[in-house]
Design a protein around this motif. Structure first.
Motif, PDB file in Angstrom:
ATOM      1  N   LEU A  29      12.281  55.737  83.729  1.00  0.00           N
ATOM      2  CA  LEU A  29      13.541  56.133  84.617  1.00  0.00           C
ATOM      3  C   LEU A  29      14.317  54.999  84.324  1.00  0.00           C
ATOM      4  O   LEU A  29      15.722  55.788  84.074  1.00  0.00           O
ATOM      5  CB  LEU A  29      13.128  56.430  85.632  1.00  0.00           C
ATOM      6  CG  LEU A  29      12.602  57.231  86.874  1.00  0.00           C
ATOM      7  CD1 LEU A  29      11.275  56.886  87.524  1.00  0.00           C
ATOM      8  CD2 LEU A  29      12.993  59.110  86.464  1.00  0.00           C
ATOM      9  N   ALA A  60      22.547  55.516  80.738  1.00  0.00           N
ATOM     10  CA  ALA A  60      22.939  56.989  80.350  1.00  0.00           C
ATOM     11  C   ALA A  60      23.626  56.877  81.701  1.00  0.00           C
ATOM     12  O   ALA A  60      25.440  57.281  81.193  1.00  0.00           O
ATOM     13  CB  ALA A  60      22.625  57.855  80.427  1.00  0.00           C
ATOM     14  N   ARG A  61      23.402  57.398  83.079  1.00  0.00           N
ATOM     15  CA  ARG A  61      23.901  57.415  83.950  1.00  0.00           C
ATOM     16  C   ARG A  61      25.448  56.157  84.423  1.00  0.00           C
ATOM     17  O   ARG A  61      26.910  55.939  84.635  1.00  0.00           O
ATOM     18  CB  ARG A  61      23.392  57.453  84.861  1.00  0.00           C
ATOM     19  CG  ARG A  61      22.849  59.109  85.495  1.00  0.00           C
ATOM     20  CD  ARG A  61      22.108  58.898  86.931  1.00  0.00           C
ATOM     21  NE  ARG A  61      20.945  60.200  87.633  1.00  0.00           N
ATOM     22  CZ  ARG A  61      20.661  61.220  87.188  1.00  0.00           C
ATOM     23  NH1 ARG A  61      19.924  60.229  85.764  1.00  0.00           N
ATOM     24  NH2 ARG A  61      20.532  61.941  87.490  1.00  0.00           N
ATOM     25  N   LEU A  72      22.587  64.340  85.005  1.00  0.00           N
ATOM     26  CA  LEU A  72      21.885  64.012  83.878  1.00  0.00           C
ATOM     27  C   LEU A  72      20.583  64.132  84.630  1.00  0.00           C
ATOM     28  O   LEU A  72      20.251  63.984  85.927  1.00  0.00           O
ATOM     29  CB  LEU A  72      22.290  62.501  83.322  1.00  0.00           C
ATOM     30  CG  LEU A  72      23.626  62.068  82.884  1.00  0.00           C
ATOM     31  CD1 LEU A  72      23.266  60.730  82.817  1.00  0.00           C
ATOM     32  CD2 LEU A  72      22.958  62.641  81.052  1.00  0.00           C
ATOM     33  N   PRO A  73      19.736  64.532  83.906  1.00  0.00           N
ATOM     34  CA  PRO A  73      18.047  65.228  84.236  1.00  0.00           C
ATOM     35  C   PRO A  73      17.502  62.938  84.627  1.00  0.00           C
ATOM     36  O   PRO A  73      18.148  62.557  84.264  1.00  0.00           O
ATOM     37  CB  PRO A  73      17.699  65.393  83.212  1.00  0.00           C
ATOM     38  CG  PRO A  73      17.980  65.195  81.728  1.00  0.00           C
ATOM     39  CD  PRO A  73      19.347  64.936  82.560  1.00  0.00           C
ATOM     40  N   ARG A  74      16.326  62.939  85.595  1.00  0.00           N
ATOM     41  CA  ARG A  74      16.326  61.846  85.484  1.00  0.00           C
ATOM     42  C   ARG A  74      15.736  60.860  84.967  1.00  0.00           C
ATOM     43  O   ARG A  74      15.381  60.193  84.480  1.00  0.00           O
ATOM     44  CB  ARG A  74      15.324  62.552  87.488  1.00  0.00           C
ATOM     45  CG  ARG A  74      15.795  62.759  88.501  1.00  0.00           C
ATOM     46  CD  ARG A  74      16.478  61.205  88.970  1.00  0.00           C
ATOM     47  NE  ARG A  74      16.846  61.403  90.145  1.00  0.00           N
ATOM     48  CZ  ARG A  74      17.876  60.899  90.697  1.00  0.00           C
ATOM     49  NH1 ARG A  74      18.089  59.331  90.228  1.00  0.00           N
ATOM     50  NH2 ARG A  74      18.680  60.468  92.383  1.00  0.00           N
ATOM     51  N   VAL A  75      14.941  61.753  83.946  1.00  0.00           N
ATOM     52  CA  VAL A  75      14.160  61.248  82.787  1.00  0.00           C
ATOM     53  C   VAL A  75      14.874  61.882  81.394  1.00  0.00           C
ATOM     54  O   VAL A  75      15.175  62.611  81.008  1.00  0.00           O
ATOM     55  CB  VAL A  75      12.687  61.712  82.577  1.00  0.00           C
ATOM     56  CG1 VAL A  75      11.769  61.226  81.838  1.00  0.00           C
ATOM     57  CG2 VAL A  75      11.734  61.910  83.857  1.00  0.00           C
ATOM     58  N   VAL A  76      15.294  60.675  80.898  1.00  0.00           N
ATOM     59  CA  VAL A  76      16.299  60.994  79.140  1.00  0.00           C
ATOM     60  C   VAL A  76      15.200  59.442  78.392  1.00  0.00           C
ATOM     61  O   VAL A  76      15.340  58.560  78.527  1.00  0.00           O
ATOM     62  CB  VAL A  76      17.671  60.517  79.950  1.00  0.00           C
ATOM     63  CG1 VAL A  76      18.471  60.644  78.583  1.00  0.00           C
ATOM     64  CG2 VAL A  76      18.408  60.973  80.593  1.00  0.00           C
ATOM     65  N   GLY A  84      17.634  57.008  82.001  1.00  0.00           N
ATOM     66  CA  GLY A  84      18.326  57.748  82.386  1.00  0.00           C
ATOM     67  C   GLY A  84      19.455  57.054  83.329  1.00  0.00           C
ATOM     68  O   GLY A  84      20.650  57.440  83.891  1.00  0.00           O
ATOM     69  N   GLU A  85      18.839  55.797  83.732  1.00  0.00           N
ATOM     70  CA  GLU A  85      19.870  55.401  84.913  1.00  0.00           C
ATOM     71  C   GLU A  85      20.666  54.461  83.625  1.00  0.00           C
ATOM     72  O   GLU A  85      21.950  54.403  83.943  1.00  0.00           O
ATOM     73  CB  GLU A  85      18.780  54.140  84.981  1.00  0.00           C
ATOM     74  CG  GLU A  85      18.361  54.675  86.369  1.00  0.00           C
ATOM     75  CD  GLU A  85      18.543  54.954  87.608  1.00  0.00           C
ATOM     76  OE1 GLU A  85      19.723  54.001  88.044  1.00  0.00           O
ATOM     77  OE2 GLU A  85      18.384  56.542  88.140  1.00  0.00           O
ATOM     78  N   THR A 101       9.306  62.774  90.750  1.00  0.00           N
ATOM     79  CA  THR A 101       9.275  63.483  88.947  1.00  0.00           C
ATOM     80  C   THR A 101       7.967  62.467  88.227  1.00  0.00           C
ATOM     81  O   THR A 101       7.587  63.081  87.324  1.00  0.00           O
ATOM     82  CB  THR A 101      10.517  62.865  87.945  1.00  0.00           C
ATOM     83  OG1 THR A 101       9.679  60.485  87.857  1.00  0.00           O
ATOM     84  CG2 THR A 101      11.963  62.539  89.487  1.00  0.00           C
ATOM     85  N   LEU A 108      19.531  58.679  74.122  1.00  0.00           N
ATOM     86  CA  LEU A 108      21.027  57.413  74.230  1.00  0.00           C
ATOM     87  C   LEU A 108      21.370  57.682  72.831  1.00  0.00           C
ATOM     88  O   LEU A 108      22.194  56.705  72.811  1.00  0.00           O
ATOM     89  CB  LEU A 108      20.047  56.936  74.712  1.00  0.00           C
ATOM     90  CG  LEU A 108      19.718  56.496  75.824  1.00  0.00           C
ATOM     91  CD1 LEU A 108      19.072  55.620  76.516  1.00  0.00           C
ATOM     92  CD2 LEU A 108      20.128  57.366  77.455  1.00  0.00           C
TER      93      LEU A 108
END
Length: 231
Positions: A188, A194-195, A7-11, A191-192, A181, A16
Motif C-alpha cells: 500500500l 502517489a496520493r 487512485l487505486p489503493r494498490v499501486v 499508493g500512499e 484489500t 509511479l
C-alpha cells in the motif's frame, strides 16, 4: 475527490513513473519527519483522533486501549469511514463497546459517512475548534499515518487552528494483510506516496514546506509534550 478520479489503493511501485524524483524525495522526507515524532507523546495529549477505514479494527482497539488507560486524555474522536467499503462497520457505541470501550464521557463519534480522508480531517478539525483541544494524537496504521497527518494539518490551518499534533502509529506488523484489500503495508505504500504527491499539488494537504515550518514550531514550543521533560 480528485477530478481525475481516486487512485487505486494498490499501486505497483513500477507504475509511479508520473511521480518525479523530487516528489518521491518530498514524500520520504515527510514520512521520516512525521514518524520521527515520539509516539510516547500520545500519552500526554488532550485528545486522540482515530480515522477509521479499510476494516482495520486495530486502529480502534489501539486507541481504545490508550484511552482507557489514560484518564487525563479528555477526548476521543472517532471519525467515520466509507460505507462503500466491503469491510465497513456502522460506527456506533455498541460496536465500540464490543471492542473494549467502557469510558464513554468524552468519546465523540462522527455520525455521517466519510468516504475519504479529507472529510475525516475536516470533522476532526471542527471538533478541535469546538472543544478547545490543545494537543491531538492521531491513531492510524503507520503506512497511512503521514497522509492523515498532512491532511489534518491542512484542515487545522484552514480554520486558523495551531495545536500540537502528534502521531500515534498503531502497533501492527507491516506484513499484515489489510482486511479491505488483502494487501500489506508494503503493497500500500506506493499508493500512499502517489496520493500525497497528487493531493499536495491540489492543495488538499499540507506541503512539505508547510510541514517543515510547523515541525520547527512544534519542536520549539512543545518540547515537554514531545519528550516528557521540560525544554
Amino acid at each position: 475527490m480528485h477530478p481525475n478520479g481516486p487512485l487505486p489503493r494498490v499501486v505497483p511501485a513500477a507504475d509511479l513513473t508520473a511521480v518525479t524524483t523530487r516528489g518521491l524525495m518530498d514524500v520520504m522526507t515527510a514520512f521520516t519527519a512525521i514518524l520521527a515524532l515520539p509516539a510516547s507523546a500520545a500519552d500526554r495529549v488532550d485528545a486522540l483522533a482515530v480515522p477509521t477505514g479499510q476494516g482495520e479494527e486495530w486502529r480502534l482497539t489501539h486507541a481504545i486501549d490508550r484511552w482507557q488507560a489514560r484518564p487525563e486524555i479528555n477526548h476521543l474522536l472517532v471519525a467515520n469511514g466509507n460505507p462503500r467499503e466491503a469491510t465497513y462497520r456502522e460506527l456506533t457505541l455498541p460496536y465500540l463497546r464490543d471492542l473494549g470501550l467502557s469510558r464513554l464521557d468524552g468519546a465523540l463519534l462522527q455520525t455521517g459517512p466519510a468516504p475519504h480522508t479529507g472529510l475525516q480531517a475536516a470533522w476532526i478539525a471542527d471538533r478541535v475548534g469546538e472543544l478547545g483541544i490543545t494537543s491531538l494524537g492521531l491513531t492510524v496504521s503507520p503506512y497511512h499515518l503521514p497522509r492523515v497527518y498532512l491532511t489534518v494539518l491542512r484542515a487545522l490551518d484552514e480554520r486558523g487552528l495551531r495545536i500540537a499534533l502528534v502521531p500515534d502509529p498503531v502497533t501492527v506488523p507491516p506484513h499484515t494483510a489489510v482486511p479491505e484489500t488483502h494487501a500489506t503495508a508494503y503493497d500500500l505504500l506506493p499508493g500512499e506516496a502517489a496520493r500525497i504527491v497528487r493531493y499536495a499539488d491540489s492543495g488538499w494537504l499540507a506541503s512539505l514546506d508547510d510541514l517543515k515550518r510547523y515541525l520547527r514550531w512544534l519542536w520549539s514550543e512543545h518540547v515537554a509534550l514531545l519528550t516528557g521533560h521540560p525544554g
